[in-house]
Design a protein around this motif. Structure first.
Motif, short mmCIF file in Angstrom:
data_model
loop_
_atom_site.label_atom_id
_atom_site.label_comp_id
_atom_site.label_asym_id
_atom_site.label_seq_id
_atom_site.Cartn_x
_atom_site.Cartn_y
_atom_site.Cartn_z
N PRO A 75 0.33 3.17 3.81
CA PRO A 75 0.93 4.49 3.54
C PRO A 75 0.98 4.87 2.06
N MET A 76 1.16 3.88 1.17
CA MET A 76 1.36 4.22 -0.23
C MET A 76 0.25 3.61 -1.10
N LEU A 77 -0.48 4.44 -1.83
CA LEU A 77 -1.45 3.93 -2.81
C LEU A 77 -0.76 4.06 -4.17
N ALA A 78 -0.14 2.98 -4.62
CA ALA A 78 0.69 3.03 -5.84
C ALA A 78 -0.13 2.56 -7.04
N THR A 79 -0.12 1.25 -7.34
CA THR A 79 -0.98 0.76 -8.44
C THR A 79 -2.42 0.62 -7.98
N ASN A 113 9.38 0.98 -11.97
CA ASN A 113 9.52 -0.04 -10.92
C ASN A 113 8.35 -0.03 -9.93
N GLY A 114 7.34 0.75 -10.23
CA GLY A 114 6.16 0.77 -9.35
C GLY A 114 6.31 1.68 -8.16
N TYR A 115 7.35 2.53 -8.13
CA TYR A 115 7.49 3.49 -7.03
C TYR A 115 6.77 4.79 -7.38
N ILE A 116 6.21 5.42 -6.34
CA ILE A 116 5.55 6.71 -6.54
C ILE A 116 6.62 7.79 -6.65
N VAL A 117 6.44 8.69 -7.62
CA VAL A 117 7.36 9.81 -7.86
C VAL A 117 6.64 11.12 -7.56
N LEU A 173 8.25 8.71 -1.30
CA LEU A 173 9.16 8.71 -0.15
C LEU A 173 9.93 7.41 -0.08
N GLY A 174 9.94 6.67 -1.19
CA GLY A 174 10.65 5.39 -1.23
C GLY A 174 9.76 4.25 -0.79
N ASP A 175 10.38 3.18 -0.31
CA ASP A 175 9.63 2.01 0.16
C ASP A 175 9.20 2.26 1.61
N ALA A 176 7.92 2.46 1.82
CA ALA A 176 7.43 2.85 3.15
C ALA A 176 7.71 1.75 4.18
N GLY A 177 7.54 0.50 3.79
CA GLY A 177 7.78 -0.61 4.73
C GLY A 177 9.24 -0.65 5.15
#
Ligand code: URA
Length: 211
Positions: free
Chosen positions: A132-136, A193-197, A200-204
């Protein structure tokens, strides 16, 4: 360079907005992720090849289209990628599912593969890698490394996520320029902290109700 697409279908955009809200609970979050994933499966599979096939209808014989290309495997990156599997298989029910698990080394912060379980003919399949999240981009890059190590070609890999950070898109494109990337949203940035801004928070955690 592979394709990069933000899937701007109104239903996808609307549903993604719903689950960004921190007040949405586990049940609604999980159901909506599945709905978005099904809509994404529709878009991500748009260029699957077709061939002619003859069909006898009750009225006549006619030449129509059927899928002709590689069989599909969906490859969720554990753990959050699991949340996208049911939605994808609702549209592609014959797809096999492979699993790639990554953990982040506490010291180096680099992802490491700890679990890989794939269909035996993975190198012959069209692959949809989902997270769900492509962060780094670290997990996606390593998951695709793991697939390429096992004979898969980047041309047969499409990566699909719900929310991408520009940093992750750039890193993934640099590491795997042959892989197409699909996202429902391209957000602003990653925080310290490596969260996407805004994300939607921590998807897991939101999918499984953990903290
Ligand atoms: N992983 C998540 O689940 N959320 C983020 O914002 C970044 C990485």
């Amino acid at each position: 360079m592979g394709k990069f697409a933000v899937l701007d279908h109104p239903l996808i955009q609307h549903k993604l907005t719903l689950i960004r809200d921190k007040k949405v609970g586990t049940k609604a979050f999980r159901e909506t992720v599945n709905e978005i994933s099904a809509l994404m499966a529709y878009e991500v599979s748009r260029d699957m090849p077709l061939e002619d096939v003859e069909v006898e209808t009750p009225i006549t014989t006619t030449t129509q289209k059927q899928l002709s290309g590689k069989k599909v495997a969906i490859v969720p990156i554990l753990r959050a990628g699991l949340g996208m599997v049911d939605g994808m298989t609702s549209l592609i029910p014959a797809a096999k599912v492979g699993f790639i698990g990554m953990y982040r080394d506490e010291e180096t912060l680099k992802p490491h593969e700890y679990f890989v379980k794939l269909p035996g003919d993975i190198a012959e399949r069209q692959l949809f890698v989902v997270d769900p999240m492509l962060a780094t981009g670290g997990s996606a890059i390593m998951a695709i490394d793991a697939l390429k190590k096992r004979g898969c070609s980047g041309e047969n890999i499409k990566f699909a996520c719900l929310v991408a950070a520009p940093e992750g898109v750039k890193a993934l494109q640099e590491a795997h320029p042959d892989v197409d990337i699909f996202t429902a949203a391209l957000d602003d940035h990653l925080n310290e902290n490596g969260y996407i801004v805004p994300g939607l928070g921590d998807a897991g955690d939101r999918l499984f109700g953990t903290k």
